[in-house]
Each structure stands twice: as C-alpha cells, then as structure tokens.
Write a protein that holds these residues in place. Structure first.
Motif, PDB file in Angstrom:
ATOM      1  N   VAL A   1       0.859  -1.189   0.000  1.00 21.78           N
ATOM      2  CA  VAL A   1       0.000   0.000   0.000  1.00 21.78           C
ATOM      3  C   VAL A   1       0.892   1.235   0.000  1.00 21.78           C
ATOM      4  O   VAL A   1       2.119   1.130   0.088  1.00 21.78           O
ATOM      5  CB  VAL A   1      -0.939   0.034   1.236  1.00 21.78           C
ATOM      6  N   TYR A   2       0.264   2.401  -0.070  1.00 22.69           N
ATOM      7  CA  TYR A   2       0.956   3.678   0.119  1.00 22.69           C
ATOM      8  C   TYR A   2       0.401   4.310   1.385  1.00 22.69           C
ATOM      9  O   TYR A   2      -0.817   4.246   1.635  1.00 22.69           O
ATOM     10  CB  TYR A   2       0.733   4.615  -1.072  1.00 22.69           C
ATOM     11  N   VAL A   3       1.279   4.935   2.193  1.00 17.15           N
ATOM     12  CA  VAL A   3       0.858   5.506   3.474  1.00 17.15           C
ATOM     13  C   VAL A   3       1.320   6.957   3.584  1.00 17.15           C
ATOM     14  O   VAL A   3       2.490   7.269   3.341  1.00 17.15           O
ATOM     15  CB  VAL A   3       1.418   4.688   4.660  1.00 17.15           C
ATOM     16  N   GLN A   4       0.390   7.809   3.968  1.00 16.77           N
ATOM     17  CA  GLN A   4       0.662   9.226   4.222  1.00 16.77           C
ATOM     18  C   GLN A   4       0.161   9.542   5.630  1.00 16.77           C
ATOM     19  O   GLN A   4      -0.829   8.959   6.093  1.00 16.77           O
ATOM     20  CB  GLN A   4      -0.082  10.085   3.201  1.00 16.77           C
ATOM     21  N   TYR A   5       0.824  10.478   6.292  1.00 23.19           N
ATOM     22  CA  TYR A   5       0.451  10.879   7.650  1.00 23.19           C
ATOM     23  C   TYR A   5       0.086  12.359   7.650  1.00 23.19           C
ATOM     24  O   TYR A   5       0.795  13.171   7.048  1.00 23.19           O
ATOM     25  CB  TYR A   5       1.630  10.637   8.600  1.00 23.19           C
ATOM     26  N   SER A   6      -1.020  12.705   8.307  1.00 20.36           N
ATOM     27  CA  SER A   6      -1.450  14.103   8.383  1.00 20.36           C
ATOM     28  C   SER A   6      -1.842  14.452   9.812  1.00 20.36           C
ATOM     29  O   SER A   6      -2.434  13.629  10.512  1.00 20.36           O
ATOM     30  CB  SER A   6      -2.660  14.352   7.474  1.00 20.36           C
ATOM     31  N   ARG A   7      -1.517  15.690  10.212  1.00 19.86           N
ATOM     32  CA  ARG A   7      -1.915  16.189  11.531  1.00 19.86           C
ATOM     33  C   ARG A   7      -2.511  17.580  11.379  1.00 19.86           C
ATOM     34  O   ARG A   7      -1.909  18.456  10.754  1.00 19.86           O
ATOM     35  CB  ARG A   7      -0.714  16.273  12.467  1.00 19.86           C
ATOM     36  N   LEU A   8      -3.688  17.770  11.965  1.00 22.63           N
ATOM     37  CA  LEU A   8      -4.289  19.091  12.052  1.00 22.63           C
ATOM     38  C   LEU A   8      -4.139  19.552  13.493  1.00 22.63           C
ATOM     39  O   LEU A   8      -4.690  18.933  14.403  1.00 22.63           O
ATOM     40  CB  LEU A   8      -5.770  19.069  11.671  1.00 22.63           C
ATOM     41  N   ASP A   9      -3.360  20.604  13.680  1.00 22.42           N
ATOM     42  CA  ASP A   9      -3.160  21.173  15.014  1.00 22.42           C
ATOM     43  C   ASP A   9      -4.005  22.437  15.113  1.00 22.42           C
ATOM     44  O   ASP A   9      -3.679  23.465  14.520  1.00 22.42           O
ATOM     45  CB  ASP A   9      -1.685  21.489  15.233  1.00 22.42           C
ATOM     46  N   ALA A  10      -5.111  22.335  15.836  1.00 23.51           N
ATOM     47  CA  ALA A  10      -6.031  23.453  16.007  1.00 23.51           C
ATOM     48  C   ALA A  10      -5.965  23.983  17.435  1.00 23.51           C
ATOM     49  O   ALA A  10      -6.951  24.454  17.980  1.00 23.51           O
ATOM     50  CB  ALA A  10      -7.449  23.017  15.652  1.00 23.51           C
ATOM     51  N   THR A  11      -4.782  23.893  18.054  1.00 25.11           N
ATOM     52  CA  THR A  11      -4.643  24.363  19.439  1.00 25.11           C
ATOM     53  C   THR A  11      -4.640  25.883  19.518  1.00 25.11           C
ATOM     54  O   THR A  11      -4.844  26.438  20.591  1.00 25.11           O
ATOM     55  CB  THR A  11      -3.360  23.816  20.090  1.00 25.11           C
ATOM     56  N   GLN A  12      -4.400  26.562  18.398  1.00 23.90           N
ATOM     57  CA  GLN A  12      -4.424  28.017  18.343  1.00 23.90           C
ATOM     58  C   GLN A  12      -5.405  28.449  17.261  1.00 23.90           C
ATOM     59  O   GLN A  12      -5.810  27.651  16.429  1.00 23.90           O
ATOM     60  CB  GLN A  12      -3.040  28.562  17.975  1.00 23.90           C
ATOM     61  N   ALA A  13      -5.728  29.724  17.252  1.00 25.89           N
ATOM     62  CA  ALA A  13      -6.621  30.243  16.210  1.00 25.89           C
ATOM     63  C   ALA A  13      -5.999  30.079  14.830  1.00 25.89           C
ATOM     64  O   ALA A  13      -6.686  29.882  13.832  1.00 25.89           O
ATOM     65  CB  ALA A  13      -6.942  31.706  16.473  1.00 25.89           C
ATOM     66  N   GLU A  14      -4.658  30.142  14.745  1.00 26.56           N
ATOM     67  CA  GLU A  14      -3.938  29.932  13.489  1.00 26.56           C
ATOM     68  C   GLU A  14      -3.658  28.440  13.363  1.00 26.56           C
ATOM     69  O   GLU A  14      -2.690  27.932  13.907  1.00 26.56           O
ATOM     70  CB  GLU A  14      -2.612  30.711  13.469  1.00 26.56           C
ATOM     71  N   ASN A  15      -4.517  27.733  12.665  1.00 28.45           N
ATOM     72  CA  ASN A  15      -4.395  26.280  12.537  1.00 28.45           C
ATOM     73  C   ASN A  15      -3.164  25.896  11.723  1.00 28.45           C
ATOM     74  O   ASN A  15      -2.729  26.642  10.850  1.00 28.45           O
ATOM     75  CB  ASN A  15      -5.640  25.704  11.864  1.00 28.45           C
ATOM     76  N   ALA A  16      -2.640  24.722  12.014  1.00 28.03           N
ATOM     77  CA  ALA A  16      -1.505  24.195  11.260  1.00 28.03           C
ATOM     78  C   ALA A  16      -1.867  22.810  10.746  1.00 28.03           C
ATOM     79  O   ALA A  16      -2.383  21.981  11.497  1.00 28.03           O
ATOM     80  CB  ALA A  16      -0.267  24.123  12.142  1.00 28.03           C
ATOM     81  N   LEU A  17      -1.604  22.567   9.466  1.00 25.20           N
ATOM     82  CA  LEU A  17      -1.822  21.257   8.873  1.00 25.20           C
ATOM     83  C   LEU A  17      -0.490  20.753   8.341  1.00 25.20           C
ATOM     84  O   LEU A  17       0.190  21.447   7.586  1.00 25.20           O
ATOM     85  CB  LEU A  17      -2.839  21.326   7.726  1.00 25.20           C
ATOM     86  N   MET A  18      -0.115  19.555   8.772  1.00 30.27           N
ATOM     87  CA  MET A  18       1.122  18.931   8.320  1.00 30.27           C
ATOM     88  C   MET A  18       0.744  17.616   7.664  1.00 30.27           C
ATOM     89  O   MET A  18      -0.086  16.869   8.182  1.00 30.27           O
ATOM     90  CB  MET A  18       2.044  18.655   9.509  1.00 30.27           C
ATOM     91  N   SER A  19       1.342  17.340   6.508  1.00 34.29           N
ATOM     92  CA  SER A  19       1.090  16.083   5.826  1.00 34.29           C
ATOM     93  C   SER A  19       2.382  15.637   5.149  1.00 34.29           C
ATOM     94  O   SER A  19       2.997  16.405   4.429  1.00 34.29           O
ATOM     95  CB  SER A  19      -0.033  16.261   4.798  1.00 34.29           C
ATOM     96  N   VAL A  20       2.773  14.392   5.429  1.00 38.16           N
ATOM     97  CA  VAL A  20       4.019  13.847   4.859  1.00 38.16           C
ATOM     98  C   VAL A  20       3.813  12.387   4.474  1.00 38.16           C
ATOM     99  O   VAL A  20       2.953  11.704   5.033  1.00 38.16           O
ATOM    100  CB  VAL A  20       5.198  13.945   5.860  1.00 38.16           C
TER     101      VAL A  20
END
Length: 121
Positions: A96-115
């Motif tokens: 298979v193929y695997v990707q990892y993503s994290r949505l960090d909504a701990t602040q008003a300025e959200n961060a999305l990381m995907s690798v």
C-alpha cells in the motif's frame, strides 16, 4: 508487479490535546490500496516511556483509500493517549501507500502537516 510497500514508519506521532475554534485537532494515517484485494493494515505504536500498543487493525477496500484517525485505533480497549509523543509502524497484508497528516487546532492559526511515511523495502 505490486505497487507500494508492506511496511511503513512514521517516527513523529502526536495527537494535540486541545482544540480552539470550530476545527478539532486530530491526525490521520491515510492508506491507498491500488490492489484488487482488500488489505488489512496493522498499526503498532511505540512510546518513549511506556509499553507499545500493538496489533491495531483497519481494512482498506480494493482500489480505495482510507483515512484512519489515530484516535479511533485501539488495542485491547487501550487508545493512543493525547498529548503524548509516539511513533507508528504500519504493516499491510499487501503493498500500500501511506501518508500521515496532523491538524493542530490548538491556536486560532491552525496548522496542517502532511508527509509521506517512510517505506521500508
């Protein structure tokens, strides 16, 4: 010839413990199955200071993708704790193929990381 790999490593896992605003902090393991058969993925989780959580599974239908929220995984009723760093090993019953993503909504300025996860050959 099979497409993808059967073993993938994600060294940096972390479920943010809080959220602000309307979005929920979370992370996902995204699995793409290009084969003609259903694939079972097994997720093993490793921590710095506690025993691993082993053998958490999810099914990915043929020629489909599945976004698996890590907070939904469990091993014998135990879930991945929030706010604790960890690493994951993802093993497919077929490549298979695997990707990892994290949505960090701990602040008003959200961060999305995907690798892309690291494929073990």
């Amino acid at each position: 010839m099979s497409k993808g790999e059967q073993q993938w490593i994600i060294p940096d896992g972390y479920i943010p413990p809080v959220s602000s605003g309307q979005l929920q902090s979370h992370e996902s393991v995204c699995v793409l199955n290009l084969s003609q058969e259903e694939v079972t993925v097994t997720v093993n989780v490793f921590f710095e200071d506690r025993e691993p959580l082993l053998g958490m599974t999810a099914a990915v239908p043929p020629q489909r993708t599945r976004h698996i929220r890590t907070a939904s995984l469990n091993a014998g009723g135990e879930h991945i704790p929030v706010g604790v760093p960890y690493a994951m090993e993802v093993i497919g019953s077929a490549p298979v193929y695997v990707q990892y993503s994290r949505l960090d909504a701990t602040q008003a300025e959200n961060a999305l990381m995907s690798v892309m996860a690291f494929p073990v050959k």
